[in-house]
Design a protein around this motif. Structure first.
Motif, short mmCIF file in Angstrom:
data_model
loop_
_atom_site.label_atom_id
_atom_site.label_comp_id
_atom_site.label_asym_id
_atom_site.label_seq_id
_atom_site.Cartn_x
_atom_site.Cartn_y
_atom_site.Cartn_z
N UNK A 141 43.30 -17.31 82.66
CA UNK A 141 43.65 -16.51 83.93
C UNK A 141 43.74 -15.31 83.50
N UNK A 142 43.45 -14.61 82.08
CA UNK A 142 43.54 -13.30 81.26
C UNK A 142 42.07 -13.26 80.78
N UNK A 143 41.65 -14.29 80.52
CA UNK A 143 40.04 -14.03 80.42
C UNK A 143 39.70 -13.71 82.01
N UNK A 144 39.61 -14.84 83.08
CA UNK A 144 38.72 -14.43 84.26
C UNK A 144 39.42 -12.80 84.92
N UNK A 149 31.36 -14.06 90.40
CA UNK A 149 32.80 -13.74 90.91
C UNK A 149 33.47 -15.06 91.46
N UNK A 150 32.99 -14.88 92.39
CA UNK A 150 33.38 -16.24 93.60
C UNK A 150 34.32 -17.36 92.35
N UNK A 151 33.60 -17.89 90.90
CA UNK A 151 34.10 -18.21 90.14
C UNK A 151 35.63 -17.96 90.33
N UNK A 175 38.68 -17.91 92.17
CA UNK A 175 39.43 -19.28 92.55
C UNK A 175 40.43 -19.12 91.82
N UNK A 176 40.40 -19.03 90.46
CA UNK A 176 40.69 -19.27 89.18
C UNK A 176 42.38 -18.31 89.47
N UNK A 177 41.74 -17.40 89.45
CA UNK A 177 42.79 -16.59 89.27
C UNK A 177 44.00 -16.70 90.96
N UNK A 178 43.47 -17.40 91.62
CA UNK A 178 43.92 -17.53 92.46
C UNK A 178 44.69 -18.48 93.06
N UNK A 179 44.71 -19.81 92.03
CA UNK A 179 45.07 -21.15 91.85
C UNK A 179 45.55 -21.29 90.29
N UNK A 180 45.62 -20.92 89.70
CA UNK A 180 46.31 -20.67 88.80
C UNK A 180 47.39 -19.69 87.84
N UNK A 181 48.50 -19.75 87.11
CA UNK A 181 48.60 -18.78 86.51
C UNK A 181 48.64 -18.04 85.48
#
Length: 855
Positions: A778-781, A844-846, A849-855
């Motif tokens: 999450x932080x990396x994304x 950016x799209x990937x 998606x990570x930021x919107x699905x993971x905590x």
């Protein structure tokens, strides 16, 4: 019923001359209170002193302020009967009209002497003059007296004046208080005003021209007329008429006499004189009203000071500075000297040392020994550096040493506790509290405390600055009261230099073989006697460096070039040469770089912390195992030290955790987690980013890159888009960003032959912390998204430039062949940038998606 006793001078007619205990006292028989007999004294001298008793005082008949002369009467004014020097007595609150005559009488032994004022008047009137004195009015303020007399019809008052004046010229009478000036007399031709106000004689007289009665018009007398009227009373220095355009009424003129007695004579004789029309006084005549005009103001010094601030204020500032230098500088130098040689330090007292040794044995205070054992392995590893420092300190050449190393590398301990151990006259100056002080006053106070500069009035700097600002706004120039921080620090360092030189020269003896040498030559020949100045935390917070570091550098350069002291700088900043080269541009510094200790020494350091003195086997219990021998998990020590590196602060923190019973791996994991949290808070997610000299994208770029590789090329980082084309205004200069991150200890910049070569993690443990941060998806994304967004904006700006230039080329009326290569170049650049943007948009799209699905 009024008494008509005939007396020389009736004292009962002067109530102000009566003492409190007597209701009636004659001027002649002051102090004698006869219980019987007449209350007056008959004087039989030529019959001229026989008069009629009248009710008059010093302020005139009936205290009206005037004295009148009827037919066959006249008034003479005698001067120099009383000393004018005693006029200040009239200002005293307890003064009254009788004090001066009584004092004069007591001075003359309670009897009329030949120098008594009334006796002098009596001697001034010859027996051949046919007059009868009817009244005497002393004028203490004017130093004289009015003598009213009557005369027969056959002689005029003017003729009597001539006879008396001629007699006094032929038989001069000189009072006791003025042996060089004789008594003079003049006929009073006006109507004198006998006032008892606090108005005292002056050499200047103001002459007002008033009409003889209300409703009439007075004429302004010319200077010639005034001169003819007043010149006979004394020499005139100046006559000043009223300005022609002045509307002040009544009209007036100023007359300046050369001597005060001339003005007194004129004022008492001409006041109230009516100038007739024939003499220039106009149809109705003009009355002269005279008064003393103070020529010099009583507060002329104060007024001059107030009216000339541009001269007075700088002069006062110079006097204060001179006083400060003369009085306080020797005291301050003395305190600095005692601070350096520790003359009054209780730890140097023999009695204190004995009690301390006894208390150490009784209370088992082994902290110092324990710490010495803990660092012994490190000092053994750096023995060559310690010996090199000690060798430099005994050389005769200029000693300007820089010890550089990251925080926690043991610079201060190596220099103070090892290289300078047992060496007297060592001065340690910590730049950290000086640089971190808020405001000029706090900075001055911190600098003074570092060298023992006392007394210091740091609060006066703020007050004097406000005074200087107010004065500058009033008179337009600086007063000189306030001193800048630059000057204040220079004064502190200058006094410190004086004290250091005195400390160095105190080893000199008159019977030495080189006693004939001058002080400078002797100091150059005896480097072992020079004090050592250690400047710690130099360039601390280098981004704020300014006058403090510049002044310290200049001062240290002066100490070494003058052979007053050895100077050792302890700094964490690798760019110290930029600051110190200003002070010594033509000198080569002696440099020592301290890095992290080796893994073998690090292992010994950690184990020495685990094995205190109490656990070392003694002769009584040889089979007792140490703490490190009893622990089974120390086989992980090498692996953990490999992660932590050789930074002393991290190793000491690690050893403390082990002493609490933590396993090595768990301790290292917690240290890495703590370091990662610090990095996240300080460099990536800082709330106040306005003061940062780097952007979050730049810090994350370095963290992500160093997590993959332990070392980065310096120039390669500068060429990256994140550093070369940053959109953050404060982070547009890539080299300044790297220096700021190095000063903040996120990275370490390694140099090669004076130029930056590579970039590594600021601390060895940060390498593992970087990897831990990059493992957080999450932080990396989130941070990668920020970098890609910035890169997309950069390429978009580039495309805008390409399109603008293509539009400009396309607007040309014709397309020459020479333009085609440029057009093709711009099209290729545009295509490359567009390709990058498309690729980054996919990433950016990937990431989103990570930021919107993971905590």
């Amino acid at each position: 019923m009024q008494s008509t006793r005939r007396v020389l001078f009736n004292p009962t007619s002067v109530p102000g001359l009566r003492p409190p205990r007597l209701q009636t006292r004659d001027f002649y028989n002051a102090g004698n209170s006869p219980k019987t007999g007449p209350r007056a004294i008959k004087v039989e001298s030529a019959g001229i002193w026989r008069g009629v008793r009248r009710a008059s005082t010093e302020t005139g008949e009936g205290k009206s302020g005037h004295i009148s002369a009827g037919p066959n009467e006249g008034i003479l004014f005698f001067e120099n009967l009383f000393p004018l020097v005693k006029n200040w007595l009239l200002r005293l609150p307890w003064h009254n009209d009788r004090s001066l005559p009584e004092l004069l009488w007591r001075f003359n032994n309670q009897k009329l002497s030949s120098y008594h004022p009334l006796t002098l008047v009596k001697r001034a009137l010859p027996s051949s003059v046919p007059i009868k004195v009817t009244e005497i009015l002393p004028r203490f303020k004017d130093g004289g007296a009015f003598v009213k007399f009557s005369h027969p019809d056959g002689i005029s008052a003017k003729e009597i004046e001539g006879l008396v004046s001629r007699y006094l010229e032929e038989n001069p009478i000189k009072p006791w208080f003025s042996p060089f000036q004789r008594i003079r007399t003049n006929l009073v031709v006006g109507k004198p005003w006998l006032e008892d106000l606090y108005r005292f004689p002056s050499t200047r007289i103001k002459v007002e021209f008033v009409p003889p009665s209300p409703g009439l018009e007075a004429a302004e007398l010319s200077q010639e007329t005034l001169y003819s009227l007043f010149r006979k009373y004394g020499k005139l220095a100046e006559i000043t008429s009223q300005p022609a355009d002045s509307k002040v009424l009544p009209k007036y003129a100023y007359l300046d006499f050369t001597r005060m007695k001339h003005a007194i004579r004129a004022k008492n004789c001409l006041h109230g004189l009516k100038v007739s029309e024939e003499a220039g006084g106009g149809k109705a005549g003009t009355v002269l009203r005279l008064s003393y005009e103070p020529k010099t103001k009583s507060h002329w010094i104060r007024d001059w000071i107030v009216n000339h601030p541009r001269v007075v204020i700088p002069a006062v500032a110079a006097l204060l500075a001179t006083f400060t230098v003369a009085v306080f500088d020797p005291i301050r130098t003395f305190f600095i000297k005692t601070h350096i040689d520790r003359s009054f330090n209780i730890s140097n007292n023999k009695v204190y040392k004995w009690f301390k040794s006894q208390a150490t044995d009784l209370l088992s205070l082994r902290l110092g020994k324990s710490e010495a054992v803990n660092f012994s392995a490190i000092w053994d590893d750096r023995r060559s550096i310690i010996e090199q420092l000690q060798t430099w300190l005994i050389e005769t050449t200029e000693t300007f040493i820089i010890v550089q190393g990251p925080r926690g590398s043991g610079k201060k301990e190596l220099v103070i506790d090892q290289a300078l151990k047992g060496r007297p006259n060592t001065l340690l100056i910590d730049c950290k509290p000086i640089q971190e002080a808020r405001g000029d006053a706090s900075t001055i106070k911190a600098a003074a405390a570092a060298v023992g500069y006392y007394p210091v009035f740091s609060w006066m700097n703020s007050i004097s600055s406000m005074i200087d600002l107010a004065v500058q706004g009033t008179i337009g120039v600086k007063s000189g009261f306030s001193e800048t921080l630059d000057k204040q620090l220079a004064k502190i360092w200058q006094n410190t230099s004086t004290a250091l030189k005195q400390v160095a020269l105190q080893h000199r003896k008159k019977d030495d073989k080189d006693s004939q040498l001058s002080d400078d030559d002797w100091l150059e020949a005896h480097p072992e006697c020079r004090p050592v100045v250690v400047i710690d935390n130099f360039l601390h917070k280098n981004e704020e460096s300014g006058v403090v570091y510049d002044k310290i550098g200049e001062w240290a350069a002066g100490l070494t070039t003058s052979n007053i002291a050895h100077v050792i700088f302890l700094t964490n900043d690798i760019s110290y040469s930029k600051s110190l080269s200003k002070a010594l541009p033509d000198r080569v510094f002696r440099q020592i770089s301290l890095g992290d200790i080796t893994p073998e020494v690090a292992r010994k350091f950690v184990i020495s912390h685990l094995d205190p003195d109490t656990d070392i086997p003694d002769s009584g219990n040889k089979d007792k195992l140490t703490t490190s021998q009893r622990r089974r998990d120390l086989e992980q020590l090498d692996e953990c030290i490999q992660v932590l590196g050789g930074r002393l602060t991290d190793l000491e923190f690690f050893a403390r955790r082990l002493k609490t019973g933590q396993p090595p791996r768990r301790a290292v994991v917690e240290i890495i987690d703590q370091s990662a949290s610090e990095i996240l808070k300080m460099y990536l997610l800082a709330i106040d980013k306005a003061d940062l000299k780097w952007s979050t994208e730049q810090a994350w770029f370095l963290i992500k890159s160093l997590a993959e590789k332990e070392s980065l090329r310096y120039n390669e980082v500068l060429l990256s888009n994140t550093f070369a084309s940053s959109l953050t205004p404060t982070a547009s200069n890539g080299e300044a960003v790297l220096e700021a991150l190095s000063a903040a200890e996120l990275i370490t910049i390694n140099n090669y032959k004076g130029r930056p070569m590579s970039i590594k993690a600021g601390r060895p443990v940060y390498q593992a912390a970087f990897k831990l941060l990059t493992e957080d998806r999450v932080l990396k994304s989130r941070l990668d998204l920020a970098i890609l967004t910035e890169l997309t904006k950069i390429e978009t700006k580039s495309i805008d430039k390409y399109e603008t230039e293509l539009n400009a080329l396309g607007s040309l009326p014709s397309q020459p062949r020479e333009v085609w290569p440029r057009v093709q170049y711009l099209l290729d650049k545009l295509a490359v940038s567009q390709g990058k943007i498309e690729a980054w948009e996919k990433e950016i799209g990937v990431l989103k998606k990570i930021l919107s699905t993971e905590q």
